[in-house]
Design a protein around this motif. Structure first.
Motif, PDB file in Angstrom:
ATOM      1  N   GLN A  27       0.846  -1.184   0.000  1.00 19.89           N
ATOM      2  CA  GLN A  27       0.000   0.000   0.000  1.00 19.89           C
ATOM      3  C   GLN A  27       0.885   1.238   0.000  1.00 19.89           C
ATOM      4  O   GLN A  27       1.900   1.280   0.684  1.00 19.89           O
ATOM      5  CB  GLN A  27      -0.871   0.024   1.253  1.00 19.89           C
ATOM      6  CG  GLN A  27      -1.957  -1.039   1.259  1.00 19.89           C
ATOM      7  CD  GLN A  27      -3.050  -0.734   0.263  1.00 19.89           C
ATOM      8  OE1 GLN A  27      -3.519   0.381   0.176  1.00 19.89           O
ATOM      9  NE2 GLN A  27      -3.445  -1.737  -0.502  1.00 19.89           N
ATOM     10  N   ILE A  29       0.199   4.129   1.114  1.00 18.67           N
ATOM     11  CA  ILE A  29       0.095   4.952   2.317  1.00 18.67           C
ATOM     12  C   ILE A  29       0.743   4.200   3.476  1.00 18.67           C
ATOM     13  O   ILE A  29       0.804   2.982   3.453  1.00 18.67           O
ATOM     14  CB  ILE A  29      -1.378   5.261   2.667  1.00 18.67           C
ATOM     15  CG1 ILE A  29      -2.175   3.960   2.700  1.00 18.67           C
ATOM     16  CG2 ILE A  29      -1.972   6.222   1.655  1.00 18.67           C
ATOM     17  CD1 ILE A  29      -3.557   4.114   3.254  1.00 18.67           C
ATOM     18  N   ALA A  30       1.214   4.922   4.441  1.00 18.95           N
ATOM     19  CA  ALA A  30       1.865   4.267   5.575  1.00 18.95           C
ATOM     20  C   ALA A  30       0.823   3.444   6.319  1.00 18.95           C
ATOM     21  O   ALA A  30      -0.282   3.894   6.568  1.00 18.95           O
ATOM     22  CB  ALA A  30       2.466   5.306   6.492  1.00 18.95           C
ATOM     23  N   ALA A  31       1.202   2.214   6.651  1.00 24.00           N
ATOM     24  CA  ALA A  31       0.267   1.357   7.362  1.00 24.00           C
ATOM     25  C   ALA A  31       0.024   1.903   8.757  1.00 24.00           C
ATOM     26  O   ALA A  31       0.922   2.499   9.352  1.00 24.00           O
ATOM     27  CB  ALA A  31       0.827  -0.042   7.446  1.00 24.00           C
ATOM     28  N   GLY A  33       0.020   2.309  12.535  1.00 27.01           N
ATOM     29  CA  GLY A  33       0.914   1.734  13.536  1.00 27.01           C
ATOM     30  C   GLY A  33       2.369   1.906  13.205  1.00 27.01           C
ATOM     31  O   GLY A  33       3.227   1.665  14.041  1.00 27.01           O
ATOM     32  N   VAL A  34       2.672   2.316  11.972  1.00 29.83           N
ATOM     33  CA  VAL A  34       4.069   2.451  11.567  1.00 29.83           C
ATOM     34  C   VAL A  34       4.805   3.451  12.451  1.00 29.83           C
ATOM     35  O   VAL A  34       5.938   3.253  12.831  1.00 29.83           O
ATOM     36  CB  VAL A  34       4.165   2.866  10.090  1.00 29.83           C
ATOM     37  CG1 VAL A  34       5.534   3.410   9.755  1.00 29.83           C
ATOM     38  CG2 VAL A  34       3.848   1.669   9.216  1.00 29.83           C
ATOM     39  N   GLU A  36       3.889   4.412  15.478  1.00 36.02           N
ATOM     40  CA  GLU A  36       3.633   4.335  16.910  1.00 36.02           C
ATOM     41  C   GLU A  36       4.922   4.019  17.672  1.00 36.02           C
ATOM     42  O   GLU A  36       5.811   3.347  17.156  1.00 36.02           O
ATOM     43  CB  GLU A  36       2.562   3.275  17.224  1.00 36.02           C
ATOM     44  CG  GLU A  36       3.093   1.872  17.258  1.00 36.02           C
ATOM     45  CD  GLU A  36       2.011   0.846  17.509  1.00 36.02           C
ATOM     46  OE1 GLU A  36       0.920   1.224  17.937  1.00 36.02           O
ATOM     47  OE2 GLU A  36       2.273  -0.330  17.259  1.00 36.02           O
ATOM     48  N   LYS A  38       7.210   2.318  20.547  1.00 36.02           N
ATOM     49  CA  LYS A  38       7.180   1.098  21.337  1.00 36.02           C
ATOM     50  C   LYS A  38       6.926   1.466  22.782  1.00 36.02           C
ATOM     51  O   LYS A  38       7.386   2.512  23.235  1.00 36.02           O
ATOM     52  CB  LYS A  38       8.525   0.379  21.213  1.00 36.02           C
ATOM     53  CG  LYS A  38       8.680  -0.275  19.866  1.00 36.02           C
ATOM     54  CD  LYS A  38       9.914  -1.108  19.825  1.00 36.02           C
ATOM     55  CE  LYS A  38       9.950  -1.862  18.520  1.00 36.02           C
ATOM     56  NZ  LYS A  38      11.149  -2.672  18.379  1.00 36.02           N
TER      57      LYS A  38
END
Lengths: 54, 521
Positions: A27, A29-31, A33-34, A36, A38
């Motif tokens: 895709q 667009i950035a998925a 959660g990329v 987020e 840790k």
């Protein structure tokens, strides 16, 4: 048919004799959660609330 | 097929092709430079992929799109075509949003793909030695399995953190994350029960010819010619359509070599080959456990690498850029479980004894690790795992010399056809034998017995036993808690006395791994 199997093209002796998995490009667009973080101790939401206190 | 160092943060930048490599920011992807290989880059807005692959004569590819920006439909179409490329490839795909990267391997395993993903970068190479310059730890479970002679073809390898992209596998990587996906298992092939009038020789010849002619014709090429049927089949098919072929052979020592030498002489004469041969005695495998500063050791290596390296160097000096081998011949005509034609045979007994002796070297915890089946093996593919593993061992040594390996008997179409043959055509490689007889006459008698180097290592180990014992005063694998040093020395003493083949495999497996571990210790 299992959901996973649906991704595989049927074996085609002409163009895909070995049933190579024809997945789609990633895709563009950035998925989700990329970006987020840790959960580090102290930053993990289990240890502090980001909600304004009331 | 590539060496690459990619920082995730650089993936936001567009790639630029410069000096035979792709550059973006401080990162670069360097495809292996060889006339057998081509690189195609396809870009669309925010996304691109590069495929490094074997050149093919059969497929037209419109190069007009290479490097230019294309729309999404065209991108998807080219992407699908790249996945279905009939020869081997490695694809790298990049999505700039999120700095994501995806690696995808083809199904032939021509060159291994090792990769190491960290929080902020990906390192890729076909040469495992490229990862040794950094501190490395050993995966003790994999080492235990290797010592117990349990071969694995899997993403997990001996060096912790260094993955191997097995055939058709995919690696997804992005900052702080990576995910490895094995493909679905290949379809199970069942043999035919109907006998064929000509044992399938005509179709065998067609498919063999296709496997050789699908790549562009090189001007100079070398073919390994051991004197056995597999390499003779490749040499024969090659000589039908090519000239100036160099044959390469490792000869057995005196007392074993007469029949091999005679068969090679007939093949060379009939096929018009220019031969280079070395005697195994002249280039024995080194048993020195001290790692060499000038030459990296690999955890899995060809047993007789020194002799083969000499031949490969010779082929290169004579101008060859391609090496044709008989790799895959042993797996072309398998016996199925319900046939069990060799069960209980002499070789099965040797293998079982070798495994039993290997386990006696292990400490209880290593033995426990070696027995567990963790389910990390690659699934069954169109080619057998042993073919892919052999190719994985040889390829880095060939590529370093500028030789591109071609294994026509590992062609998936040929393998698929031969595996479907009825038992009477597979038994004793009947179809291959008939093909050779039709082309070359009676070179391989029915009672033909394949030559083996199995006697070489027991003699050599016995000759160097004292040095090995001295070098094993310190034992890295014992220090890691994997082997019992006294059990190793006992096995060595017994081998010196008996020269038994069943003792050689576990001892050699130990010695090779000991040297490898010392190198990275």
């Amino acid at each position: 048919m299992k959901l996973q199997d649906a991704k595989f093209e049927k074996q085609d002796s002409q163009s895909n004799p070995f049933a190579i998995q024809l997945d789609e490009p990633m895709q563009n667009i950035a998925a989700p959660g990329v970006c987020e973080m840790k959960p580090y101790l102290g930053e993990d939401s289990r240890w502090y609330s980001t909600q304004p206190g009331g | 097929m590539i060496k690459a160092n990619v920082a995730f943060s650089d993936l936001q930048q567009p790639p630029e092709w410069r000096n035979d490599a792709l550059f973006f920011g401080e990162s670069q992807i360097a495809p292996y430079r060889h006339c057998a290989v081509e690189t195609i880059v396809v870009r669309m807005q925010g996304q691109w992929f590069a495929t490094v692959r074997e050149r093919c004569r059969d497929v037209e590819w419109d190069k007009g799109d290479a490097g230019a920006l294309v729309d999404a439909d065209r991108f998807n179409q080219l992407y699908k075509e790249a996945l279905l490329w009939p020869l081997d490839y490695l694809m790298i795909e990049v999505a700039q949003a999120g700095c994501r990267l995806k690696l995808r391997a083809g199904l032939l395993g021509s060159a291994p793909v090792y990769c190491r993903v960290t929080d902020d970068a990906v390192e890729i190479s076909y040469d495992l030695a490229d990862f040794f310059s950094r501190p490395t730890t050993i995966d003790l479970e994999m080492a235990s399995r290797r010592l117990a002679l349990n071969a694995d073809y899997s993403a997990r390898q001996l060096c912790s953190g260094v993955l191997m992209l097995t055939e058709r596998a995919t690696l997804y990587a992005e900052p702080g994350k990576s995910r490895y996906v094995y493909p679905s298992p290949a379809e199970t092939i069942s043999p035919s029960e109907e006998a064929l009038i000509d044992h399938g020789v005509e179709r065998f010849e067609q498919l063999l010819h296709r496997a050789i002619s699908i790549r562009p014709t090189p001007k100079r090429m070398a073919v390994e010619l051991s004197g056995g049927m597999d390499s003779a089949t490749v040499a024969c098919a090659l000589a039908q359509s090519h000239e100036n072929i160099i044959s390469l052979g490792v000869l057995l020592d005196d007392g074993y070599s007469q029949l091999q030498a005679e068969r090679r002489r007939m093949l060379i004469e009939k096929l018009g080959l220019r031969d280079t041969a070395v005697n195994i005695d002249s280039f024995p495998p080194t048993l020195d456990l001290q790692p060499s500063a000038s030459r990296p050791d690999y955890p899995l290596a060809e047993f007789y690498l020194e002799a083969f390296e000499n031949l490969w160097d010779s082929a290169r000096t004579q101008g060859s850029e391609f090496l044709f081998t008989g790799l895959g011949g042993d797996q072309l005509f398998p016996a199925y479980r319900n046939e069990e034609r060799s069960a209980g045979g002499k070789s099965d007994i040797v293998v079982a004894e070798a495994k039993r002796r290997a386990e006696l070297l292990l400490t209880p915890r290593a033995l426990n690790s070696s027995c567990s089946i963790s389910g990390f093996d690659a699934p069954v593919g169109p080619l057998s795992a042993s073919v892919l593993a052999s190719s994985m061992c040889q390829a880095p040594h060939l590529l370093r010399r500028g030789l591109w390996p071609i294994n026509p008997l590992s062609d998936p179409h040929l393998a698929s056809f031969c595996r479907r043959l009825p038992l009477q055509s597979r038994k004793d490689r009947e179809t291959m034998w008939r093909y050779l007889r039709a082309k070359l006459g009676e070179i391989f008698p029915r009672s033909y017995c394949k030559e083996t180097f199995a006697h070489v290592l027991p003699e050599l180990i016995a000759h160097h036993a004292k040095t090995i014992t001295t070098q094993l005063r310190d034992c890295a694998l014992a220090d890691l808690g994997l082997v019992n040093r006294d059990a190793v020395l006992q096995l060595l003493d017994e081998l010196v006395v008996t020269r038994a083949r069943a003792l050689t495999a576990p001892l050699i497996s130990f010695l090779w791994l000991e040297r490898f571990v010392r190198q990275i210790a």
